[in-house]
Design a protein around this motif. Structure first.
Motif, PDB file in Angstrom:
ATOM      1  N   SER A   1      -0.504   5.869 -16.091  1.00 33.55           N
ATOM      2  CA  SER A   1      -1.352   5.101 -17.010  1.00 33.55           C
ATOM      3  C   SER A   1      -2.507   4.504 -16.204  1.00 33.55           C
ATOM      4  O   SER A   1      -2.413   4.319 -14.984  1.00 33.55           O
ATOM      5  CB  SER A   1      -0.546   3.996 -17.690  1.00 33.55           C
ATOM      6  OG  SER A   1      -0.186   2.996 -16.756  1.00 33.55           O
ATOM      7  N   ALA A   2      -3.602   4.200 -16.898  1.00 33.07           N
ATOM      8  CA  ALA A   2      -4.770   3.619 -16.226  1.00 33.07           C
ATOM      9  C   ALA A   2      -4.408   2.296 -15.557  1.00 33.07           C
ATOM     10  O   ALA A   2      -4.865   2.006 -14.449  1.00 33.07           O
ATOM     11  CB  ALA A   2      -5.901   3.430 -17.234  1.00 33.07           C
ATOM     12  N   ASN A   3      -3.575   1.500 -16.199  1.00 31.77           N
ATOM     13  CA  ASN A   3      -3.179   0.215 -15.628  1.00 31.77           C
ATOM     14  C   ASN A   3      -2.326   0.405 -14.377  1.00 31.77           C
ATOM     15  O   ASN A   3      -2.433  -0.370 -13.430  1.00 31.77           O
ATOM     16  CB  ASN A   3      -2.422  -0.630 -16.649  1.00 31.77           C
ATOM     17  CG  ASN A   3      -3.342  -1.157 -17.731  1.00 31.77           C
ATOM     18  OD1 ASN A   3      -4.551  -1.252 -17.545  1.00 31.77           O
ATOM     19  ND2 ASN A   3      -2.774  -1.490 -18.881  1.00 31.77           N
TER      20      ASN A   3
ATOM     21  N   LYS B   1      -5.334  -1.750  -6.466  1.00 32.79           N
ATOM     22  CA  LYS B   1      -5.495  -3.164  -6.128  1.00 32.79           C
ATOM     23  C   LYS B   1      -4.646  -3.536  -4.903  1.00 32.79           C
ATOM     24  O   LYS B   1      -5.043  -4.374  -4.093  1.00 32.79           O
ATOM     25  CB  LYS B   1      -5.111  -4.039  -7.323  1.00 32.79           C
ATOM     26  CG  LYS B   1      -5.322  -5.510  -7.093  1.00 32.79           C
ATOM     27  CD  LYS B   1      -4.976  -6.316  -8.327  1.00 32.79           C
ATOM     28  CE  LYS B   1      -5.143  -7.811  -8.053  1.00 32.79           C
ATOM     29  NZ  LYS B   1      -4.739  -8.620  -9.198  1.00 32.79           N
ATOM     30  N   ALA B   2      -3.490  -2.881  -4.770  1.00 36.61           N
ATOM     31  CA  ALA B   2      -2.612  -3.133  -3.621  1.00 36.61           C
ATOM     32  C   ALA B   2      -3.064  -2.359  -2.369  1.00 36.61           C
ATOM     33  O   ALA B   2      -2.408  -2.418  -1.337  1.00 36.61           O
ATOM     34  CB  ALA B   2      -1.172  -2.764  -3.971  1.00 36.61           C
ATOM     35  N   GLY B   3      -4.160  -1.596  -2.485  1.00 29.03           N
ATOM     36  CA  GLY B   3      -4.684  -0.856  -1.334  1.00 29.03           C
ATOM     37  C   GLY B   3      -4.240   0.590  -1.265  1.00 29.03           C
ATOM     38  O   GLY B   3      -4.540   1.297  -0.311  1.00 29.03           O
ATOM     39  N   GLY B   4      -3.526   1.056  -2.277  1.00 32.31           N
ATOM     40  CA  GLY B   4      -3.019   2.427  -2.290  1.00 32.31           C
ATOM     41  C   GLY B   4      -3.908   3.380  -3.054  1.00 32.31           C
ATOM     42  O   GLY B   4      -5.012   3.033  -3.461  1.00 32.31           O
TER      43      GLY B   4
ATOM     44  N   LYS C   1       0.844  -1.193   0.000  1.00 38.14           N
ATOM     45  CA  LYS C   1       0.000   0.000   0.000  1.00 38.14           C
ATOM     46  C   LYS C   1       0.876   1.238   0.000  1.00 38.14           C
ATOM     47  O   LYS C   1       1.822   1.329   0.785  1.00 38.14           O
ATOM     48  CB  LYS C   1      -0.896  -0.023   1.237  1.00 38.14           C
ATOM     49  CG  LYS C   1      -1.843   1.131   1.337  1.00 38.14           C
ATOM     50  CD  LYS C   1      -2.707   1.003   2.571  1.00 38.14           C
ATOM     51  CE  LYS C   1      -3.639   2.184   2.693  1.00 38.14           C
ATOM     52  NZ  LYS C   1      -4.521   2.052   3.854  1.00 38.14           N
ATOM     53  N   MET C   2       0.563   2.187  -0.882  1.00 35.48           N
ATOM     54  CA  MET C   2       1.303   3.445  -0.934  1.00 35.48           C
ATOM     55  C   MET C   2       0.401   4.544  -1.480  1.00 35.48           C
ATOM     56  O   MET C   2      -0.574   4.266  -2.174  1.00 35.48           O
ATOM     57  CB  MET C   2       2.558   3.311  -1.796  1.00 35.48           C
ATOM     58  CG  MET C   2       2.290   3.031  -3.250  1.00 35.48           C
ATOM     59  SD  MET C   2       3.781   2.812  -4.225  1.00 35.48           S
ATOM     60  CE  MET C   2       4.201   1.142  -3.837  1.00 35.48           C
TER      61      MET C   2
END
Length: 75
Positions: free
Chosen positions: A52-54, A61-64, A43-44
């Protein structure tokens, strides 16, 4: 700058001054775009000029989170 590069940094908040301090960009006044190359596994909070959108999806997705910011003006 690549997603794998910011994932390797220890800071919880990633911004242009942080990238400059770690040698990923020349100065804190550079325009920076984040693109996907490597994984984001922690998370960051990312505050850069663009991504970029990706790359944004990977951070979320990692919580950031990602916030688009203005480039720091030169004095």
């Amino acid at each position: 700058v690549y997603t794998g590069q910011i994932n390797a940094l220890k800071e919880a908040t990633i911004d242009v001054p942080t990238l400059a301090k770690n040698g990923l960009v020349a100065t804190e006044h550079d325009s920076v775009k984040l693109v996907v190359k490597g994984d984001v596994t922690r998370k960051m909070t990312v505050k850069l000029g663009a991504a970029s959108a990706n790359a944004v999806a990977m951070i979320q997705k990692a919580g950031g989170s990602f916030t688009a910011t203005e480039r720091i003006a030169r004095p």
